[in-house]
Design an enzyme around this catalytic site. Sequence first.
Site, PDB file in Angstrom:
ATOM      1  N   HIS A  44      -7.697  -3.677   2.354  1.00 44.72           N
ATOM      2  CA  HIS A  44      -6.604  -2.947   1.710  1.00 44.72           C
ATOM      3  C   HIS A  44      -6.332  -3.457   0.301  1.00 44.72           C
ATOM      4  O   HIS A  44      -6.502  -4.636   0.019  1.00 44.72           O
ATOM      5  CB  HIS A  44      -5.321  -3.094   2.538  1.00 44.72           C
ATOM      6  CG  HIS A  44      -5.479  -2.606   3.946  1.00 44.72           C
ATOM      7  ND1 HIS A  44      -4.862  -3.212   5.004  1.00 44.72           N
ATOM      8  CD2 HIS A  44      -6.186  -1.568   4.459  1.00 44.72           C
ATOM      9  CE1 HIS A  44      -5.171  -2.567   6.121  1.00 44.72           C
ATOM     10  NE2 HIS A  44      -5.986  -1.576   5.816  1.00 44.72           N
ATOM     11  N   TYR A  99       1.266 -13.690   6.377  1.00 50.42           N
ATOM     12  CA  TYR A  99       0.921 -13.613   4.974  1.00 50.42           C
ATOM     13  C   TYR A  99       2.102 -13.269   4.103  1.00 50.42           C
ATOM     14  O   TYR A  99       3.028 -12.605   4.502  1.00 50.42           O
ATOM     15  CB  TYR A  99      -0.290 -12.740   4.679  1.00 50.42           C
ATOM     16  CG  TYR A  99      -0.496 -11.436   5.383  1.00 50.42           C
ATOM     17  CD1 TYR A  99      -0.489 -10.251   4.682  1.00 50.42           C
ATOM     18  CD2 TYR A  99      -0.786 -11.398   6.745  1.00 50.42           C
ATOM     19  CE1 TYR A  99      -0.753  -9.045   5.311  1.00 50.42           C
ATOM     20  CE2 TYR A  99      -1.052 -10.197   7.378  1.00 50.42           C
ATOM     21  CZ  TYR A  99      -1.028  -9.023   6.650  1.00 50.42           C
ATOM     22  OH  TYR A  99      -1.283  -7.832   7.272  1.00 50.42           O
TER      23      TYR A  99
END
Length: 177
Positions: free
Chosen positions: A57, A126
Amino acid sequence: MVKSFKTKFKDLIIFERKKHKDKRGHLIEILRENKIGKKFKFQILSKSKKHVLRGLHFQLRKPQAKYISVIKGKILDIAVDLRKKSKTFGQAFSIILTDKNCKSIFIPSGFAHGFLTLEKENIVYYNCTEYRSIGNEYSLSYKDPHLKIKLPKTRLIVSKKDANAKNLKELIKEKII
């Protein structure tokens, strides 16, 4: 103490964290913004079973730098340099991150990112420097032969969006990159 290691990709850095153990368990320092020089606006925690592939992504307007750590499990983390002026444009970097090896990776903005889960249960944490920009999200195909990404020969669990992602040449031709 956190050790850092540079890679051939400009500003892509591997961090090795120290696990402090005692009779109660352990403590790990996950992130120190002063070591990276970035502010993180957005945190994500994902839980995935084995053989889930998330990504690759990226966002073009509001690109995200990311700091990736594994809380539980094992992943093959993948970053692809999409910075057109970079010496490593179009090249992929991969590393195994686990809860045991205490490694994290800082991926600067301008990269596509994804990971493949390798254990029964995987929890990935993350931090991102920008919020998600839903109408501005793209996927790069993990199957693109140009990227030379080596994945285990197994049936992967992939979202429809990622299964239909375009390869690098298509994204360039369509002026997405």
